[in-house]
Design a protein around this motif. Structure first.
Motif, mmCIF file in Angstrom:
data_model
loop_
_atom_site.group_PDB
_atom_site.id
_atom_site.type_symbol
_atom_site.label_atom_id
_atom_site.label_comp_id
_atom_site.label_asym_id
_atom_site.label_seq_id
_atom_site.Cartn_x
_atom_site.Cartn_y
_atom_site.Cartn_z
ATOM 1 N N GLY A 179 0.803 -1.215 0.000
ATOM 2 C CA GLY A 179 0.000 0.000 0.000
ATOM 3 C C GLY A 179 0.836 1.265 0.000
ATOM 4 N N TYR A 180 0.351 2.275 0.745
ATOM 5 C CA TYR A 180 1.028 3.569 0.791
ATOM 6 C C TYR A 180 2.395 3.467 1.469
ATOM 7 C CZ TYR A 180 -3.371 5.702 -0.676
ATOM 8 O OH TYR A 180 -4.478 6.048 -1.387
ATOM 9 N N ASP A 182 4.497 0.958 1.318
ATOM 10 C CA ASP A 182 5.409 0.453 0.290
ATOM 11 C C ASP A 182 5.741 1.537 -0.720
ATOM 12 O OD1 ASP A 182 6.898 -1.233 -1.288
ATOM 13 O OD2 ASP A 182 5.161 -2.049 -2.338
ATOM 14 N N GLU A 183 4.751 2.295 -1.140
ATOM 15 C CA GLU A 183 4.986 3.338 -2.131
ATOM 16 C C GLU A 183 5.962 4.401 -1.624
ATOM 17 O OE1 GLU A 183 4.067 3.871 -5.250
ATOM 18 O OE2 GLU A 183 3.187 1.871 -5.370
ATOM 19 N N VAL A 184 5.769 4.831 -0.389
ATOM 20 C CA VAL A 184 6.628 5.883 0.165
ATOM 21 C C VAL A 184 8.069 5.397 0.272
ATOM 22 C CG1 VAL A 184 7.114 7.266 2.211
ATOM 23 C CG2 VAL A 184 4.760 7.039 1.392
ATOM 24 N N ARG A 187 9.673 4.760 -3.223
ATOM 25 C CA ARG A 187 9.946 5.991 -3.986
ATOM 26 C C ARG A 187 11.183 6.695 -3.428
ATOM 27 N NH1 ARG A 187 6.637 3.450 -5.935
ATOM 28 N NH2 ARG A 187 8.620 2.612 -6.652
#
Length: 356
Positions: A179-180, A182-184, A187
């Motif tokens: 989710g978020y 993992d994305e943060v 990135r």
């Protein structure tokens, strides 16, 4: 009547094998040369089989012995004393052995750039003996190479250890929760990967200044990235296994699931990467020292020694840079041999996997 007895018999529907002698089967020869070994080692874990495969790799063992010898020489090169400012055992000598033939910091300008000599090698009086020659300040190069191993080797191992402590938890969180989160995390990893490793390390040193811990911090700043990415990819596949689902169904907490059930089955590629990265970090630290961004010029770090003596090497004093460079070469080669052995030991398609 015979037909009715056959239908009502308790053996009806069972398969009968003729010509089968149980005593012959019990006393048969092993089907392969490693079957008794497997029976004796029943219940052993993956690390046990990995260690057995690593021991069978002679090149890996040679590299491990070379690294162990270099570490012992570095530790016992000069006595180790606790700093005076320490609250415990201040000023006490904790390692009194000195293998170095001279003080690596002792200067004698009159004997500067003396070539290697073995004139008094087998005599009791060893004054003037310099097996590796002397540098521009008359300091014994052999003693400085032995003592400088403390700086170069410790930088490599500490930087990799700290990078593991940062990268593995972040990668585990990213891969497990997704989710978020993992994305943060990913990135940030991608953004730092956009900078070349050496360029970002130089930028960190330019901000923090030169020094031992500043150099380690510069190497850790981007050194944790591959571990985070590798462990994330492994966890994405491991967390879908049945035993992880069973642990969650039994009420295990997320931290327990990650630490006890997922990480032990996902750490093999990270261990291989960490082993190979030690040599890379030592090489990069020596490169930073060579361009003048490592430790102070007075230190005996191998890259700094090459930087100080680069003009002397250009004037034909080959011994000034040969032996520090040879020390870097031997260590990096040895750690790569160990890394290859560790990779083969954890390879599930290798002999260990077939034996299991």
């Amino acid at each position: 009547m015979a037909t009715e007895d056959r239908r009502t018999s308790p053996d009806r529907g069972r398969i009968r094998v003729t010509g089968f002698d149980a005593s012959v089967v019990e006393s048969r020869e092993p089907l392969s040369s490693w079957e008794p070994e497997l029976q004796a080692e029943e219940g052993k874990g993956r690390l046990h089989y990995a260690w057995k495969r690593f021991k069978s790799n002679r090149l890996a063992l040679f590299g491990a012995v070379a690294i162990a010898v270099m570490m012992l020489v570095a530790v016992f090169a000069r006595p180790i004393a606790v700093p005076n400012g320490s609250p415990i055992l201040a000023g006490q000598v904790v390692q009194p052995i000195s293998l170095a033939p001279a003080d690596p910091a002792a200067q004698d300008i009159l004997t500067g750039h003396q070539p290697p000599t073995t004139e008094h090698l087998f005599s009791l009086q060893q004054t003037g003996l310099h097996l590796f020659g002397t540098d521009w300040a008359g300091r014994d190069i052999l003693s400085r190479v032995m003592y400088g191993g403390r700086w170069s080797l410790s930088i490599g191992f500490i930087a990799v250890a700290v990078a593991l402590l940062i990268g593995v938890p972040l990668g585990s969180i990213a891969g497990y929760y997704g989710g978020y989160v993992d994305e943060v995390i990913m990135r940030v990893v991608d953004m730092l990967y956009a900078f070349p490793f050496i360029v970002l390390a130089i930028a960190v040193i330019a901000i923090l200044g030169r020094g031992y811990w500043e150099l380690i911090l510069a190497l850790v700043a981007v050194g944790w990235l591959p571990y985070a990415r590798i462990i994330r990819g492994e966890i994405l596949s491991v967390k879908e296994n049945e035993y992880v689902t069973a642990a969650k169904a039994l009420g295990a907490r997320d931290r327990s699931v990650i630490v006890r059930h997922i990480l032990p089955n996902a750490m093999a590629p990270v261990i291989v990467q960490a082993t190979l990265s030690v040599g890379t970090v030592v090489l990069i630290a020596a490169g930073l020292g060579f361009i003048g961004l490592g430790l102070s010029p007075a230190s005996a770090e191998w890259g700094v020694m090459l930087n100080v003596e680069q003009d002397a090497m250009a004037r034909g004093r080959w011994w000034a840079g040969l032996f520090p460079g040879l020390a870097i070469f031997v260590f990096v080669m040895a750690i790569n041999l160990v890394g290859d052995g560790v990779r083969d030991a954890f390879d599930p398609q290798g002999d260990a996997g077939r034996m299991r």
